[in-house]
Design a protein around this motif. Sequence first.
Motif, mmCIF file in Angstrom:
data_model
loop_
_atom_site.group_PDB
_atom_site.id
_atom_site.type_symbol
_atom_site.label_atom_id
_atom_site.label_comp_id
_atom_site.label_asym_id
_atom_site.label_seq_id
_atom_site.Cartn_x
_atom_site.Cartn_y
_atom_site.Cartn_z
ATOM 1 N N GLU A 75 -8.410 -13.855 46.583
ATOM 2 C CA GLU A 75 -9.721 -13.329 46.953
ATOM 3 C C GLU A 75 -10.258 -12.476 45.805
ATOM 4 O O GLU A 75 -9.586 -11.567 45.328
ATOM 5 N N LEU A 76 -11.468 -12.780 45.372
ATOM 6 C CA LEU A 76 -12.119 -12.007 44.322
ATOM 7 C C LEU A 76 -13.304 -11.260 44.917
ATOM 8 O O LEU A 76 -14.000 -11.784 45.788
ATOM 9 N N ASN A 77 -13.532 -10.048 44.412
ATOM 10 C CA ASN A 77 -14.718 -9.335 44.865
ATOM 11 C C ASN A 77 -15.934 -9.862 44.092
ATOM 12 O O ASN A 77 -15.805 -10.669 43.173
ATOM 13 N N GLU A 78 -17.109 -9.415 44.440
ATOM 14 C CA GLU A 78 -18.338 -9.946 43.850
ATOM 15 C C GLU A 78 -18.407 -9.697 42.348
ATOM 16 O O GLU A 78 -18.876 -10.539 41.593
ATOM 17 N N GLU A 79 -17.912 -8.559 41.913
ATOM 18 C CA GLU A 79 -17.922 -8.242 40.484
ATOM 19 C C GLU A 79 -17.016 -9.203 39.704
ATOM 20 O O GLU A 79 -17.391 -9.704 38.642
ATOM 21 N N ALA A 101 -18.633 -12.671 39.513
ATOM 22 C CA ALA A 101 -19.687 -12.715 38.505
ATOM 23 C C ALA A 101 -19.089 -12.781 37.101
ATOM 24 O O ALA A 101 -19.579 -13.515 36.237
ATOM 25 N N GLU A 102 -18.017 -12.034 36.872
ATOM 26 C CA GLU A 102 -17.361 -12.037 35.570
ATOM 27 C C GLU A 102 -16.767 -13.418 35.263
ATOM 28 O O GLU A 102 -16.930 -13.948 34.163
ATOM 29 N N GLN A 103 -16.099 -14.027 36.223
ATOM 30 C CA GLN A 103 -15.501 -15.347 36.032
ATOM 31 C C GLN A 103 -16.573 -16.413 35.831
ATOM 32 O O GLN A 103 -16.396 -17.335 35.039
ATOM 33 N N LYS A 104 -17.681 -16.272 36.552
ATOM 34 C CA LYS A 104 -18.777 -17.219 36.398
ATOM 35 C C LYS A 104 -19.363 -17.130 34.988
ATOM 36 O O LYS A 104 -19.653 -18.150 34.361
#
Length: 76
Positions: free
Chosen positions: A16-20, A23-26
């Motif tokens: 599970e990744l948080n929104e931050e 966004a970083e991975q994207k």
Amino acid sequence: MGKPITCGVVVNRHIELNEEEKAEQKALALKRFQDEELRKLQNRNSSSTKSLRSAKKPKAVKPQENKQPELSLFDL
């Protein structure tokens, strides 16, 4: 002992990744994609310029003489 084994490892785990982090991975994935596309375009352009250079100076091709007579099915 013996020969090395070539194999792959698959881990079935959902992270599970948080929104931050999402966004970083994207952003990282987009950057990698852009770099790869740029590399493809540069390779295509460099190969096309090489072909243009060779197209300007065509090489003379000497026809080769065929020393062996061609055989047909009737000759066998």
